[in-house]
Design a protein around this motif. Structure first.
Motif, short mmCIF file in Angstrom:
data_model
loop_
_atom_site.label_atom_id
_atom_site.label_comp_id
_atom_site.label_asym_id
_atom_site.label_seq_id
_atom_site.Cartn_x
_atom_site.Cartn_y
_atom_site.Cartn_z
N LEU A 33 0.83 -1.19 0.00
CA LEU A 33 0.00 0.00 0.00
C LEU A 33 0.87 1.24 0.00
O LEU A 33 0.59 2.22 -0.70
N ILE A 34 1.97 1.22 0.76
CA ILE A 34 2.89 2.35 0.80
C ILE A 34 3.54 2.55 -0.56
O ILE A 34 3.71 3.66 -1.04
N ASP A 35 3.89 1.45 -1.23
CA ASP A 35 4.49 1.55 -2.55
C ASP A 35 3.52 2.21 -3.53
O ASP A 35 3.91 3.04 -4.35
N ASN A 36 2.23 1.83 -3.46
CA ASN A 36 1.25 2.43 -4.36
C ASN A 36 1.12 3.92 -4.13
O ASN A 36 1.01 4.71 -5.06
N VAL A 37 1.15 4.34 -2.84
CA VAL A 37 1.05 5.75 -2.51
C VAL A 37 2.25 6.51 -3.04
O VAL A 37 2.15 7.63 -3.53
N THR A 38 3.45 5.88 -2.95
CA THR A 38 4.66 6.52 -3.43
C THR A 38 4.57 6.83 -4.92
O THR A 38 4.99 7.89 -5.37
N VAL A 39 4.01 5.91 -5.70
CA VAL A 39 3.84 6.14 -7.13
C VAL A 39 2.95 7.34 -7.38
O VAL A 39 3.22 8.20 -8.21
N ILE A 40 1.86 7.43 -6.62
CA ILE A 40 0.93 8.55 -6.77
C ILE A 40 1.62 9.85 -6.43
O ILE A 40 1.48 10.86 -7.11
N ASN A 41 2.44 9.84 -5.36
CA ASN A 41 3.13 11.05 -4.94
C ASN A 41 4.10 11.54 -6.00
O ASN A 41 4.28 12.73 -6.21
N THR A 42 4.78 10.59 -6.66
CA THR A 42 5.73 10.96 -7.70
C THR A 42 5.01 11.64 -8.86
O THR A 42 5.54 12.54 -9.49
N ARG A 43 3.79 11.22 -9.12
CA ARG A 43 3.03 11.74 -10.24
C ARG A 43 2.42 13.11 -9.91
O ARG A 43 2.20 13.93 -10.78
N ASP A 44 2.11 13.37 -8.65
CA ASP A 44 1.44 14.60 -8.25
C ASP A 44 2.40 15.44 -7.42
O ASP A 44 2.51 15.27 -6.22
N THR A 45 3.08 16.38 -8.04
CA THR A 45 4.16 17.12 -7.39
C THR A 45 3.66 18.02 -6.29
O THR A 45 4.23 18.05 -5.20
N ILE A 46 2.60 18.78 -6.53
CA ILE A 46 2.11 19.74 -5.54
C ILE A 46 1.64 19.03 -4.28
O ILE A 46 2.04 19.39 -3.17
N GLU A 47 0.82 17.99 -4.43
CA GLU A 47 0.34 17.25 -3.27
C GLU A 47 1.48 16.54 -2.55
O GLU A 47 1.47 16.40 -1.34
N ASN A 48 2.45 16.08 -3.33
CA ASN A 48 3.61 15.43 -2.73
C ASN A 48 4.39 16.40 -1.85
O ASN A 48 4.84 16.06 -0.76
N ILE A 106 9.40 10.63 4.58
CA ILE A 106 10.67 11.31 4.32
C ILE A 106 11.81 10.33 4.07
O ILE A 106 12.65 10.53 3.18
N HIS A 107 11.84 9.22 4.83
CA HIS A 107 12.99 8.30 4.76
C HIS A 107 12.64 6.92 4.22
O HIS A 107 13.53 6.12 3.96
N GLY A 108 11.36 6.61 4.10
CA GLY A 108 10.96 5.37 3.46
C GLY A 108 11.10 4.12 4.29
O GLY A 108 11.24 3.01 3.75
N PHE A 109 11.07 4.22 5.61
CA PHE A 109 11.10 3.01 6.45
C PHE A 109 10.25 3.24 7.69
O PHE A 109 9.86 4.36 8.01
N GLN A 110 9.97 2.13 8.39
CA GLN A 110 9.14 2.15 9.59
C GLN A 110 9.92 1.52 10.74
O GLN A 110 10.60 0.52 10.56
N LEU A 111 9.77 2.11 11.92
CA LEU A 111 10.55 1.65 13.07
C LEU A 111 10.28 0.20 13.42
O LEU A 111 11.21 -0.56 13.72
N GLU A 112 9.03 -0.22 13.38
CA GLU A 112 8.69 -1.56 13.84
C GLU A 112 9.19 -2.65 12.91
O GLU A 112 9.24 -3.82 13.28
N HIS A 113 9.55 -2.29 11.68
CA HIS A 113 10.04 -3.28 10.72
C HIS A 113 11.56 -3.40 10.72
O HIS A 113 12.12 -4.20 9.96
N LEU A 114 12.23 -2.62 11.56
CA LEU A 114 13.70 -2.65 11.56
C LEU A 114 14.26 -3.87 12.27
O LEU A 114 15.34 -4.35 11.93
N SER A 115 13.56 -4.36 13.28
CA SER A 115 14.07 -5.50 14.05
C SER A 115 12.93 -6.18 14.79
O SER A 115 11.84 -5.60 14.96
N VAL A 116 13.18 -7.40 15.24
CA VAL A 116 12.20 -8.13 16.04
C VAL A 116 11.93 -7.38 17.35
O VAL A 116 10.79 -7.29 17.81
N PHE A 117 12.98 -6.84 17.95
CA PHE A 117 12.85 -6.10 19.21
C PHE A 117 11.91 -4.91 19.03
O PHE A 117 11.00 -4.69 19.84
#
Length: 375
Positions: free
Chosen positions: A13-28, A94-105
């Motif tokens: 879902l995040i990947d799909n949103v990223t594509v939309i953002n690239t296409r729409d500069t002002i909203e991005n 801004i950075h393209g990652f999520q804290l909870e996906h960085l490690s099991v901890f």
């Protein structure tokens, strides 16, 4: 953010949103600006909630009031809510990652803290309304006066019990959250006739206990009930009763000639009104986020404009968890007086230090001049 964990569980879902953002500069561009708001919210919470906690627990005027005990717990749990889903808005955009996906901890601990701290804040605020109502209607020697409310000890017991109960209720997240996909053997036939076999790297999936059980949205429904619906119901009922009782008391003491009684009633009314404002602010500021993520999540995250609206609704929700100090300052006269007094005291200390430093510099300068003259 009730439906927000769905976002964490579905990276496509995040990947799909990223594509939309690239296409729409002002909203991005607008989205990237809005995504910085969580950082401001965290700074506000660290400063404001810490100051509020110290005032609630260390000042003589506040520490012996049961309502302030609950609020001191809220100051802590409010701050805890801001370091995962709130911060993820910034990190994902801004950075393209999520804290909870960085490690099991991170997956286990941060998700556990997020769910439990939100629920704690909601139910602790509900207890403030309940405690305050039974405090103002109790009369000496009555049955109500013997109920476990209106004292610092009872407030500590209730607050600790709520924290422990919700921590135990969410303990399964700390134990089970995070699923490692099994390593699979992949066999490929190359064009030259060679066959190779290798192990496909297993993926770690947060918000998942097994191949068949996903934490979201199942636990989101529980979270919505404990963080939103139940607190809304309790706050609405007891705030209505508090307002009704306050208005009744106001009419009765207007005809009284006992100035001391009038002054005491006014103090009680001010505290009651302040607590009603604090709890109503929770309802008003968290309701848009609950509606947006609970019922319109897929619609919002299908476009950049929808993401902006969702971020703002969610930002308002988390802003509530960072605004306890400021709401208390605006609504509570005693709290405001204490803050102003502390600032004046700090200003006087700084002024005295500057005067002292100036005097030392003058004395040093005179001694240096005298030594030169003597030589």
């Amino acid at each position: 953010m009730n439906g927000s964990s769905v976002l964490r569980a579905d990276l496509n879902l995040i990947d799909n949103v990223t594509v939309i953002n690239t296409r729409d500069t002002i909203e991005n561009q607008i989205l990237r600006v809005v995504a910085h708001l969580p950082i401001l919210t965290i700074v506000m919470a660290l400063v404001g909630n810490s100051a509020a906690f110290l005032i609630f627990r260390l000042t003589d005027e506040m520490k012996n009031m049961s309502s302030m005990v609950y609020l001191s717990f809220v100051a802590v749990t409010d701050t805890m809510t801001l370091f995962l889903w709130n911060l993820d808005h910034y990190l994902v955009t801004i950075h393209g990652f999520q804290l909870e996906h960085l490690s099991v901890f991170n997956c286990k601990l941060l998700v556990f803290i997020q769910y439990s701290s939100q629920q704690m804040s909601g139910l602790l605020l509900s207890m403030i309304c309940i405690d305050r109502y039974f405090t103002i209607i109790a009369t000496p020697g009555s049955f109500i006066s013997r109920l476990p409310f209106a004292t610092v000890k009872s407030a500590l017991i209730w607050s600790t019990s709520i924290v422990l109960f919700l921590a135990l209720l969410n303990m399964h997240i700390l134990i089970l959250n995070g699923y490692h996909e099994p390593v699979t053997l992949v066999v490929e036939n190359l064009t030259n006739g060679t066959t190779i076999a290798y192990n496909k790297t297993n993926n770690f999936l947060c918000y998942r206990y097994s191949p068949h059980f996903i934490l979201a949205p199942t636990w989101d429904y529980v979270n919505m009930a404990l963080y939103n619906f139940l607190p809304y119901i309790l706050m609405s009922i007891f705030n209505y009763l508090l307002i009704r009782k306050t208005m009744s008391t106001s009419r009765s003491f207007r005809s009284s000639n006992d100035q001391q009684q009038i002054k005491m009633n006014r103090k009680k009314m001010r505290l009651t009104i302040s607590l009603v404002i604090i709890t109503n602010a929770f309802i008003v500021m968290t309701l848009p986020g609950m509606i947006a993520y609970g019922f319109f999540f897929n619609l919002l995250y299908s476009s950049s404009l929808g993401m902006i609206i969702g971020f703002l609704a969610d930002g308002l929700q988390f802003l509530n968890h960072a605004s306890l100090f400021f709401i208390c300052f605006l609504s509570n006269v005693k709290f405001r007086q204490i803050v102003i007094q502390k600032f004046k005291h700090l200003f006087n200390l700084v002024a005295k230090k500057r005067i002292f430093d100036t005097q030392i510099m003058e004395m040093t300068s005179k001694q240096t001049e005298m030594s030169r003259t003597g030589n």
